[in-house]
Design a protein around this motif. Sequence first.
Motif, mmCIF file in Angstrom:
data_model
loop_
_atom_site.group_PDB
_atom_site.id
_atom_site.type_symbol
_atom_site.label_atom_id
_atom_site.label_comp_id
_atom_site.label_asym_id
_atom_site.label_seq_id
_atom_site.Cartn_x
_atom_site.Cartn_y
_atom_site.Cartn_z
ATOM 1 N N GLU A 1 101.703 86.109 65.776
ATOM 2 C CA GLU A 1 102.388 86.040 67.059
ATOM 3 C C GLU A 1 103.380 84.885 67.084
ATOM 4 O OE1 GLU A 1 99.581 85.080 66.158
ATOM 5 O OE2 GLU A 1 98.425 83.866 67.570
ATOM 6 N N GLN B 1 106.268 81.021 71.625
ATOM 7 C CA GLN B 1 107.440 80.931 72.497
ATOM 8 C C GLN B 1 108.004 79.506 72.513
ATOM 9 O OE1 GLN B 1 109.209 83.306 74.026
ATOM 10 N NE2 GLN B 1 110.605 81.718 74.730
ATOM 11 N N TRP C 1 110.147 78.959 69.488
ATOM 12 C CA TRP C 1 111.424 79.672 69.603
ATOM 13 C C TRP C 1 112.366 78.926 70.533
ATOM 14 C CZ3 TRP C 1 114.495 82.816 67.260
ATOM 15 C CH2 TRP C 1 115.533 83.440 67.977
ATOM 16 N N ASP C 2 111.854 78.442 71.665
ATOM 17 C CA ASP C 2 112.693 77.710 72.620
ATOM 18 C C ASP C 2 113.271 76.448 71.989
ATOM 19 O OD1 ASP C 2 112.180 79.580 74.535
ATOM 20 O OD2 ASP C 2 110.591 78.432 75.527
ATOM 21 N N SER D 1 119.692 84.881 68.129
ATOM 22 C CA SER D 1 119.122 86.028 67.411
ATOM 23 C C SER D 1 120.209 86.756 66.606
ATOM 24 C CB SER D 1 118.368 86.974 68.343
ATOM 25 O OG SER D 1 119.056 87.154 69.535
ATOM 26 N N ASN E 1 103.047 90.901 68.835
ATOM 27 C CA ASN E 1 104.243 90.267 69.375
ATOM 28 C C ASN E 1 104.834 91.082 70.515
ATOM 29 O OD1 ASN E 1 105.315 87.751 67.839
ATOM 30 N ND2 ASN E 1 104.446 89.065 66.247
ATOM 31 N N ASP E 2 105.581 90.393 71.375
ATOM 32 C CA ASP E 2 106.231 91.047 72.501
ATOM 33 C C ASP E 2 107.523 91.725 72.024
ATOM 34 O OD1 ASP E 2 107.546 91.763 74.779
ATOM 35 O OD2 ASP E 2 107.928 89.699 75.466
ATOM 36 N N GLU F 1 109.865 92.950 73.508
ATOM 37 C CA GLU F 1 111.043 92.684 74.330
ATOM 38 C C GLU F 1 111.579 91.268 74.122
ATOM 39 O OE1 GLU F 1 112.774 94.935 75.975
ATOM 40 O OE2 GLU F 1 111.290 96.320 75.136
ATOM 41 N N HIS F 2 110.856 90.458 73.370
ATOM 42 C CA HIS F 2 111.340 89.108 73.070
ATOM 43 C C HIS F 2 112.614 89.221 72.230
ATOM 44 C CE1 HIS F 2 111.560 85.159 71.212
ATOM 45 N NE2 HIS F 2 110.780 84.723 72.174
ATOM 46 N N PRO F 3 113.677 88.471 72.588
ATOM 47 C CA PRO F 3 114.953 88.649 71.869
ATOM 48 C C PRO F 3 114.839 88.528 70.343
ATOM 49 C CG PRO F 3 114.951 86.649 73.230
ATOM 50 C CD PRO F 3 113.790 87.478 73.666
ATOM 51 N N ILE G 1 112.088 88.872 68.431
ATOM 52 C CA ILE G 1 111.244 89.939 67.899
ATOM 53 C C ILE G 1 111.987 91.265 67.920
ATOM 54 C CG2 ILE G 1 109.100 91.246 68.290
ATOM 55 C CD1 ILE G 1 108.700 88.374 67.187
ATOM 56 N N LYS G 2 112.681 91.512 69.013
ATOM 57 C CA LYS G 2 113.445 92.748 69.155
ATOM 58 C C LYS G 2 114.452 92.889 68.006
ATOM 59 C CE LYS G 2 115.572 95.312 72.905
ATOM 60 N NZ LYS G 2 115.963 95.286 74.308
#
Lengths: 291, 111
Positions: free
Chosen positions: A249, A252, A255-256, A262, B88-89, B91-93, B95-96
Amino acid sequence: MLRKPQLSVEHMVEDVSTIHSLPLFYSQLSEAIDHPRSSIGDIAKIIAEDQGLTARILKLANSPLFGYFSKIDTITQAVTIIGVLQVRDLALALSVMDVFKGIPEDLVNMEQFWKHSIATGLASRLLATSQRESNLERFFVAGILHDVGRLVMYVKVPQLCLELLEQCRATGSLLHRAERERLGFDHAEVGCALLKRWKIPPRVAEPVGTHHDSRKGDQYPREGGILHFADVIAHALQIGNSGEVFVPELDQGVWDRLQISSFYLPTLVKQVDDTYEQTVSALFGGDDAAR
Amino acid sequence: MVHIDNLTPGMVLSRNVCDRSGRMLLPAGAELTEKHFSIFRMWGVLEVEVAGDAIVEDAETAAPLSQEIDPELLAEARAEMERLFIYNDPEHPAIKELMRICTERRATRAA
């Protein structure tokens, strides 16, 4: 299922550090580098004593990873161009790859294991480049070593590892979480403890220890974050495998903090794919790699 | 910002291009040539700002789903990625985008 509360991170690495010790020459090398009066020639001489290592370092130095146009054919040149610390970091990664051998195939396929590690190393190095970090080889090395704790566990508690692997296969859960539930710690912490025992600098050991939990690190949060995301990428690309079946996973918070667009990801993936084969052949290459 | 892969010769810079240390490589107003692209790459520049509607064009080309890939292979690859990314999500930018890249990559390789 039996809980074994007597198992601890320290217990895991206790004898491993004596059975699987880093080659003596690595500590000689570190000592020479840390000594204020060492010259590049002194350092090159120590490396040159290990022919296999010399060949692989030269092959790496000439690979697209470094992008130099002229040929690097001596260790002195490699040390001069790539840098003393960088060459030491490469030597470290290569030495550790040689340390763990003979782990049963039903636990881990070593080739697959190192492939996943190399892909993580490449992604980590590229991410670090995009973050304008300096001394990039430490990221490559942290990537190569990030799952080394798993190897320790495979050696130390093979039966338990097999159970965990089967449990994850059956239930579809994440291996690093299963480790934590069963033992109270995970392979990342074991890896960190081993590297500390081997006196590997914290700039490599700490990120290895925090690659599944970035909140734990305090000295090197950027390195830990980069390593975490690099691991996610290597899993997504399905290059090699170290036991985990799913993409871990994404944190977050990591990533922030990274602030990566991306839109950079396609370039990153392409660069990993472009450099992967040559890096693998440089690291695993036989004696013909001497040139 | 336009990604370096989406630049074409003839585009005009709307802003100075600097390397990591802030040294200017090319001033605003310069017309780009192939040679500049390799210089940018060499100094680690990934994105530059160009004048005109090139930006709009870039947004359109940012998500090209190759039409040559067999839709069946693509669907298989997508299913595999959904399985792989279960923790993982989607919809996360990040991950998407990773899922999109890896789906195409897998389908292309399977072809």
